[in-house]
Design a protein around this motif. Structure first.
Motif, PDB file in Angstrom:
ATOM      1  N   SER A 128      11.096  18.993   9.947  1.00 10.76           N
ATOM      2  CA  SER A 128      12.321  18.651   9.396  1.00 10.76           C
ATOM      3  C   SER A 128      13.526  18.647  10.468  1.00 10.76           C
ATOM      4  O   SER A 128      14.307  17.641  10.489  1.00 10.76           O
ATOM      5  CB  SER A 128      12.709  19.736   8.208  1.00 10.76           C
ATOM      6  N   GLU A 129      13.361  19.480  11.482  1.00  7.26           N
ATOM      7  CA  GLU A 129      14.617  19.300  12.499  1.00  7.26           C
ATOM      8  C   GLU A 129      14.306  18.173  13.179  1.00  7.26           C
ATOM      9  O   GLU A 129      15.350  17.423  13.723  1.00  7.26           O
ATOM     10  CB  GLU A 129      14.477  20.714  13.287  1.00  7.26           C
ATOM     11  N   ILE A 130      13.037  17.769  13.644  1.00  7.24           N
ATOM     12  CA  ILE A 130      12.719  16.678  14.474  1.00  7.24           C
ATOM     13  C   ILE A 130      12.915  15.550  13.742  1.00  7.24           C
ATOM     14  O   ILE A 130      13.596  14.658  14.396  1.00  7.24           O
ATOM     15  CB  ILE A 130      11.157  16.877  14.964  1.00  7.24           C
ATOM     16  N   GLU A 131      12.602  15.230  12.332  1.00  5.88           N
ATOM     17  CA  GLU A 131      12.748  14.081  11.768  1.00  5.88           C
ATOM     18  C   GLU A 131      14.315  13.900  11.488  1.00  5.88           C
ATOM     19  O   GLU A 131      14.653  12.644  11.820  1.00  5.88           O
ATOM     20  CB  GLU A 131      12.233  14.278  10.381  1.00  5.88           C
ATOM     21  N   ALA A 132      15.064  14.896  11.457  1.00  3.57           N
ATOM     22  CA  ALA A 132      16.415  14.704  11.222  1.00  3.57           C
ATOM     23  C   ALA A 132      17.175  14.192  12.783  1.00  3.57           C
ATOM     24  O   ALA A 132      18.213  13.545  12.642  1.00  3.57           O
ATOM     25  CB  ALA A 132      17.149  16.048  11.035  1.00  3.57           C
ATOM     26  N   PHE A 133      16.656  14.919  13.825  1.00 11.29           N
ATOM     27  CA  PHE A 133      17.149  14.419  15.040  1.00 11.29           C
ATOM     28  C   PHE A 133      16.765  12.802  15.246  1.00 11.29           C
ATOM     29  O   PHE A 133      17.296  12.162  15.878  1.00 11.29           O
ATOM     30  CB  PHE A 133      16.337  15.429  16.239  1.00 11.29           C
ATOM     31  N   LEU A 134      15.635  12.677  14.973  1.00  8.03           N
ATOM     32  CA  LEU A 134      15.095  11.368  15.387  1.00  8.03           C
ATOM     33  C   LEU A 134      15.934  10.200  14.353  1.00  8.03           C
ATOM     34  O   LEU A 134      16.050   9.257  14.798  1.00  8.03           O
ATOM     35  CB  LEU A 134      13.453  10.987  14.764  1.00  8.03           C
ATOM     36  N   HIS A 135      16.196  10.683  13.063  1.00  7.19           N
ATOM     37  CA  HIS A 135      17.189  10.057  12.239  1.00  7.19           C
ATOM     38  C   HIS A 135      18.638   9.641  12.791  1.00  7.19           C
ATOM     39  O   HIS A 135      18.731   8.424  12.859  1.00  7.19           O
ATOM     40  CB  HIS A 135      17.103  10.507  10.867  1.00  7.19           C
ATOM     41  N   GLN A 136      19.042  10.857  13.482  1.00  3.84           N
ATOM     42  CA  GLN A 136      20.180  10.636  13.861  1.00  3.84           C
ATOM     43  C   GLN A 136      20.318   9.830  14.882  1.00  3.84           C
ATOM     44  O   GLN A 136      21.334   8.937  15.230  1.00  3.84           O
ATOM     45  CB  GLN A 136      20.668  12.218  14.084  1.00  3.84           C
ATOM     46  N   ARG A 137      19.267   9.861  15.884  1.00  5.93           N
ATOM     47  CA  ARG A 137      19.257   9.257  17.094  1.00  5.93           C
ATOM     48  C   ARG A 137      19.205   7.520  16.823  1.00  5.93           C
ATOM     49  O   ARG A 137      19.862   6.718  17.404  1.00  5.93           O
ATOM     50  CB  ARG A 137      18.098   9.635  18.039  1.00  5.93           C
ATOM     51  N   LYS A 138      18.340   7.366  15.904  1.00  6.29           N
ATOM     52  CA  LYS A 138      17.984   5.982  15.512  1.00  6.29           C
ATOM     53  C   LYS A 138      19.331   5.450  15.143  1.00  6.29           C
ATOM     54  O   LYS A 138      19.806   4.256  15.152  1.00  6.29           O
ATOM     55  CB  LYS A 138      16.902   6.063  14.179  1.00  6.29           C
ATOM     56  N   LYS A 139      20.156   6.304  14.103  1.00  8.64           N
ATOM     57  CA  LYS A 139      21.562   5.892  13.621  1.00  8.64           C
ATOM     58  C   LYS A 139      22.256   5.497  14.697  1.00  8.64           C
ATOM     59  O   LYS A 139      23.050   4.534  14.792  1.00  8.64           O
ATOM     60  CB  LYS A 139      22.035   6.964  12.823  1.00  8.64           C
ATOM     61  N   GLN A 140      22.357   6.519  15.868  1.00  8.96           N
ATOM     62  CA  GLN A 140      23.202   6.291  16.949  1.00  8.96           C
ATOM     63  C   GLN A 140      22.847   5.073  17.735  1.00  8.96           C
ATOM     64  O   GLN A 140      23.818   4.179  18.160  1.00  8.96           O
ATOM     65  CB  GLN A 140      23.132   7.617  17.906  1.00  8.96           C
ATOM     66  N   GLU A 141      21.585   4.599  17.949  1.00  8.32           N
ATOM     67  CA  GLU A 141      21.275   3.270  18.379  1.00  8.32           C
ATOM     68  C   GLU A 141      21.520   2.466  17.861  1.00  8.32           C
ATOM     69  O   GLU A 141      22.015   1.196  18.372  1.00  8.32           O
ATOM     70  CB  GLU A 141      19.690   3.537  18.797  1.00  8.32           C
ATOM     71  N   LYS A 142      21.634   2.392  16.561  1.00 12.60           N
ATOM     72  CA  LYS A 142      21.918   1.210  15.618  1.00 12.60           C
ATOM     73  C   LYS A 142      23.388   0.951  15.798  1.00 12.60           C
ATOM     74  O   LYS A 142      24.066  -0.079  16.095  1.00 12.60           O
ATOM     75  CB  LYS A 142      21.596   1.574  14.315  1.00 12.60           C
TER      76      LYS A 142
END
Length: 326
Positions: free
Chosen positions: A277-291
């Motif tokens: 869950s921590e990794i999924e949250a990190f990937l989601h946040q990074r994807k949002k930042q990239e967007k």
């Protein structure tokens, strides 16, 4: 006075080999090296001189194997190099010296205490009868006693150690020592520790096979690839649920390597991400930042473009207005 040996006596002569060779050294010698050793014993009895090339032809063994065999026999203290050649080691004398030479790492009291330990004595006797047919070499007793003290194994673990090596047809000192070191490094001391270690190894093996299957490596993993997986599981504390996330990300890259997967997982570990869950949250946040970064970059590019157009228009209309005023 010159004395000559009757050649017929060769027919009736014998070459003696001490029993200590069979109990202590035979299992360690590869086939070709055994042939070399036995023939050297035979030649030494008659004081014969032979060149390595001749030895190679006589035994039908490649010269390189002869050279490696000589080196092996020397390293295992079966022969000793001299300036004029080699001397065959007296195995009985060497074993006696090994048994009765004082061991500076242990006190006499400790040796006596171990000898009085009936439980360990029964374990050693069981090992002798079960895996050495009751004729275990004398130096094995010293080694087992040393391993008891060095690794802190209980009696069941010590018996399991010899059982493990015996079933793999590798009941020689170097292999037993290597396995003992591996168990000790994994904090195995009791039977419960060993059982837990076996379960972990079985789980690790299943994980390796599953990863190989998911990556399409049907010929198996290399030693280095397995080392990556062991690091993820043993040192990082990650299970297949986390590794699965990393494997899915390989679909984003053409011909992904283990180094690429290791880079992803190591980055998560360095960020102290411990759960899926921590990794999924990190990937989601990074994807949002990239967007957001892409959107911001697009706005900046658009603003720069419009600014350049505005400056260009000013330049185009500056001269006509100035000419009209003139």
């Amino acid at each position: 006075m010159k004395l000559e040996q009757n050649e017929k006596s060769l027919l009736f002569s014998q070459t003696a080999i001490p029993d200590i060779f069979f109990s202590e050294h035979l299992s360690e010698l590869p086939g070709d090296y055994l042939k070399i050793y036995l023939y050297m014993i035979f030649l030494s009895k008659y004081g014969k001189d032979i060149k390595l090339n001749d030895l190679s032809k006589k035994l039908n063994i490649p010269l390189k194997s002869i050279q490696n065999g000589i080196k092996f026999l020397e390293e295992h203290h079966l022969i000793t190099r001299k300036t004029t050649g080699y001397v065959m080691v007296d195995l009985q004398e060497a074993t006696l010296h090994h048994l009765y030479t004082p061991n500076l790492t242990m006190s006499k009291e400790k040796v006596e205490q171990t000898a009085k330990n009936k439980s360990k004595a029964r374990a050693i006797e069981h090992i002798n009868n079960m895996y050495f047919q009751g004729i275990m070499g004398p130096s094995w007793y010293n080694d087992i006693d040393l391993w008891f003290r060095k690794y802190g194994f209980d009696e069941q673990v010590m018996i399991a150690l010899f059982d493990y090596c015996y079933k793999r047809s590798a009941l020689h000192r170097n292999y037993v020592q290597t396995v003992a070191e591996a168990w000790s490094s994994n904090k195995v001391k009791t039977w419960n520790d060993l059982d837990k270690y076996y379960q972990e190894q079985e789980s690790l093996m299943k994980t390796k096979k599953l990863i190989a299957k998911k990556l399409g490596k049907y010929n198996g993993l290399t030693q280095y690839e397995e080392a990556y997986i062991e690091n993820w599981i043993s040192n990082f504390g990650y299970d297949m649920n986390i590794i699965e996330i990393a494997l899915k990300r390989t679909t984003l890259k053409q011909n992904p390597t283990f180094e690429y997967i290791n880079h992803i997982i190591t980055d998560w570990h360095d960020r102290n991400l411990k759960t899926p869950s921590e990794i999924e949250a990190f990937l989601h946040q990074r994807k949002k930042q990239e967007k957001n970064t892409k959107v911001l970059k697009a706005k900046v590019n658009k603003a720069n473009y419009e600014q350049r157009n505005y400056e260009n228009l000013d330049f185009l209309y500056a001269n006509p207005i100035q000419q009209k005023e003139d």
